[in-house]
Design a protein around this motif. Structure first.
Motif, PDB file in Angstrom:
ATOM      1  N   THR A  57       0.842  -1.205   0.000  1.00 57.22           N
ATOM      2  CA  THR A  57       0.000   0.000   0.000  1.00 57.22           C
ATOM      3  C   THR A  57       0.874   1.250   0.000  1.00 57.22           C
ATOM      4  OG1 THR A  57      -1.776  -1.144   1.181  1.00 57.22           O
ATOM      5  CG2 THR A  57      -1.795   1.257   1.245  1.00 57.22           C
ATOM      6  N   ARG A  60       2.364   1.816  -3.369  1.00 54.74           N
ATOM      7  CA  ARG A  60       1.409   2.407  -4.311  1.00 54.74           C
ATOM      8  C   ARG A  60       1.296   3.908  -4.095  1.00 54.74           C
ATOM      9  NH1 ARG A  60      -4.983   0.743  -5.106  1.00 54.74           N
ATOM     10  NH2 ARG A  60      -5.343   2.007  -6.969  1.00 54.74           N
ATOM     11  N   GLN A 156     -11.462   1.385  -9.203  1.00 51.73           N
ATOM     12  CA  GLN A 156     -12.226   0.159  -8.990  1.00 51.73           C
ATOM     13  C   GLN A 156     -13.601   0.456  -8.396  1.00 51.73           C
ATOM     14  OE1 GLN A 156      -9.139   0.678  -7.844  1.00 51.73           O
ATOM     15  NE2 GLN A 156      -7.876  -0.695  -9.094  1.00 51.73           N
ATOM     16  N   ALA A 176     -16.509  -9.411 -10.466  1.00 58.27           N
ATOM     17  CA  ALA A 176     -15.112  -9.813 -10.637  1.00 58.27           C
ATOM     18  C   ALA A 176     -14.841 -10.194 -12.086  1.00 58.27           C
ATOM     19  CB  ALA A 176     -14.785 -10.984  -9.711  1.00 58.27           C
ATOM     20  N   ASP A 179     -14.652  -7.090 -14.310  1.00 60.75           N
ATOM     21  CA  ASP A 179     -13.467  -6.260 -14.097  1.00 60.75           C
ATOM     22  C   ASP A 179     -12.185  -7.030 -14.345  1.00 60.75           C
ATOM     23  OD1 ASP A 179     -12.186  -3.926 -13.544  1.00 60.75           O
ATOM     24  OD2 ASP A 179     -12.294  -4.101 -11.368  1.00 60.75           O
ATOM     25  N   ARG A 181     -10.830  -9.214 -12.370  1.00 62.53           N
ATOM     26  CA  ARG A 181     -10.077  -9.335 -11.119  1.00 62.53           C
ATOM     27  C   ARG A 181     -10.489 -10.596 -10.367  1.00 62.53           C
ATOM     28  NH1 ARG A 181      -7.598  -4.529  -9.724  1.00 62.53           N
ATOM     29  NH2 ARG A 181      -8.218  -2.746 -11.000  1.00 62.53           N
ATOM     30  N   ALA A 182      -9.640 -10.983  -9.411  1.00 64.72           N
ATOM     31  CA  ALA A 182      -9.947 -12.145  -8.579  1.00 64.72           C
ATOM     32  C   ALA A 182     -11.180 -11.852  -7.724  1.00 64.72           C
ATOM     33  CB  ALA A 182      -8.758 -12.486  -7.693  1.00 64.72           C
ATOM     34  N   SER A 184     -11.733 -12.684  -4.711  1.00 64.20           N
ATOM     35  CA  SER A 184     -11.321 -12.246  -3.375  1.00 64.20           C
ATOM     36  C   SER A 184     -10.985 -10.760  -3.347  1.00 64.20           C
ATOM     37  CB  SER A 184     -10.116 -13.058  -2.899  1.00 64.20           C
ATOM     38  OG  SER A 184      -9.017 -12.911  -3.797  1.00 64.20           O
ATOM     39  N   THR A 185     -10.358 -10.270  -4.435  1.00 64.66           N
ATOM     40  CA  THR A 185     -10.004  -8.853  -4.511  1.00 64.66           C
ATOM     41  C   THR A 185     -11.262  -7.990  -4.573  1.00 64.66           C
ATOM     42  OG1 THR A 185      -7.935  -9.354  -5.650  1.00 64.66           O
ATOM     43  CG2 THR A 185      -8.779  -7.098  -5.846  1.00 64.66           C
ATOM     44  N   VAL A 186     -12.213  -8.383  -5.421  1.00 59.43           N
ATOM     45  CA  VAL A 186     -13.452  -7.617  -5.548  1.00 59.43           C
ATOM     46  C   VAL A 186     -14.265  -7.705  -4.256  1.00 59.43           C
ATOM     47  CG1 VAL A 186     -15.621  -7.408  -6.822  1.00 59.43           C
ATOM     48  CG2 VAL A 186     -13.500  -7.901  -8.044  1.00 59.43           C
ATOM     49  N   GLU A 188     -13.091  -7.825  -1.277  1.00 61.89           N
ATOM     50  CA  GLU A 188     -12.489  -6.872  -0.339  1.00 61.89           C
ATOM     51  C   GLU A 188     -12.902  -5.444  -0.680  1.00 61.89           C
ATOM     52  OE1 GLU A 188      -8.050  -5.368   1.154  1.00 61.89           O
ATOM     53  OE2 GLU A 188      -8.259  -7.154  -0.109  1.00 61.89           O
ATOM     54  N   ILE A 189     -12.914  -5.116  -1.979  1.00 63.47           N
ATOM     55  CA  ILE A 189     -13.325  -3.784  -2.415  1.00 63.47           C
ATOM     56  C   ILE A 189     -14.776  -3.530  -2.011  1.00 63.47           C
ATOM     57  CG2 ILE A 189     -13.791  -2.341  -4.447  1.00 63.47           C
ATOM     58  CD1 ILE A 189     -11.444  -3.764  -5.824  1.00 63.47           C
TER      59      ILE A 189
END
Length: 299
Positions: A57, A60, A156, A176, A179, A181-182, A184-186, A188-189
């Motif tokens: 983080t 980034r 996102q 997901a 987009d 994306r995984a 799990s990533t979505v 979390e978002i």
């Protein structure tokens, strides 16, 4: 000797991304002179500990400031605040890079100014068009991403909210897939957005294990405000073009959508490998003084 910036406690419940909170704090320190030009910052690991963030983080946040031209990374030295009066040295061992930071191989394509102003458009190759278009497209993208209406949304978050404005509640798996994306990533978002009151989560009627996501009034207001501001900001820039330039830009719209691998007939709903869902029209109210033919806004 590294310079340190007094860290602030980031707010994990805020809709503002953690990296952006840290980056904005460092940017303010640069703008106020707390971190003067030439200051060398602590390494990312130390900064991450100071801000209470993970190293990715923090990385980034630093990259965001590098992309904005506020920081520069130098091998063997570290990360420094940019000195506006200093010139960037030529990269050793890589003759294809120029002082402006152009990509390798750009010199072989000729001078960008000549490609834009001198060469007939019909004679430009795909590589030459890419070399001349990359920088302004990147700059415009950054300007639009930083334009908002009070609520700072990440790319996102804007994408998820745009999807939800165009259809009924969607499973996280669909978001997901759209987009790329995984799951799990979505997930979390979506969880962060739910805590911020931008979306709501519920269980599917047929499968209670399925998590459905729907937009809230707060989320709709946030994305509509952001899209409205971005459209107005870009419109002001387009108004400065000549009539001929505006016509050329309008003629290029189908090509721009194709370059983005999107279809204006179905946007903002993106379908990946499946038949399209029935979508509702996405309409965003614009100021009363806008022409009536320009009241449908999509980003």
């Amino acid at each position: 000797m590294s310079s340190s910036v007094k860290p602030i406690p980031v707010d994990p419940t805020s809709p503002v991304p953690l990296y952006f909170q840290a980056a904005q704090h460092i940017q303010r320190a640069i703008e106020t002179g707390e971190l003067p030009p030439g200051s060398r910052l602590d390494n990312e690991l130390l900064l991450a500990e100071q801000f209470g963030l993970s190293r990715p983080t923090m990385r980034r946040a630093m990259q965001y400031l590098v992309d904005k031209g506020l920081l520069v990374r130098k091998r063997g030295i570290g990360t420094q605040v940019v000195d506006p009066g200093a010139k960037e040295p030529t990269q050793q061992g890589d003759p294809s890079r120029t002082l402006t930071g152009s990509s390798p191989g750009l010199e072989a394509l000729g001078n960008v100014a000549a490609l834009v102003n001198a060469r007939p458009a019909s004679t430009l190759t795909a590589a030459e068009i890419a070399a001349a278009a990359r920088t302004p497209l990147t700059i415009l993208g950054r300007i639009l991403r930083e334009t908002h209406d009070g609520t700072v949304l990440t790319t996102q978050q804007t994408f998820v909210l745009s999807q939800l404005m165009a259809t009924d509640p969607l499973p996280i798996t669909d978001l997901a897939e759209a987009d790329g994306r995984a799951v799990s990533t979505v997930a979390e978002i979506v969880t962060r957005m739910a805590k911020a009151g931008l979306v709501e989560k519920s269980s599917g009627a047929d499968d209670r294990r399925q998590v459905l996501v729907s937009i809230t009034p707060k989320g709709r207001a946030a994305v509509e405000g952001t899209l409205r501001q971005r459209t107005k900001s870009l419109a002001k820039r387009i108004e400065k073009l000549s009539g001929e330039e505006r016509r050329a830009l309008a003629a290029a719209l189908p090509a721009l959508w194709k370059l983005a691998d999107n279809d204006p007939e179905t946007w903002p709903r993106i379908h990946v490998g499946r038949p399209p869902h029935k979508r509702r029209s996405l309409l965003v109210a614009l100021p009363a003084d806008w022409p009536s033919g320009n009241r449908s806004v999509a980003d």
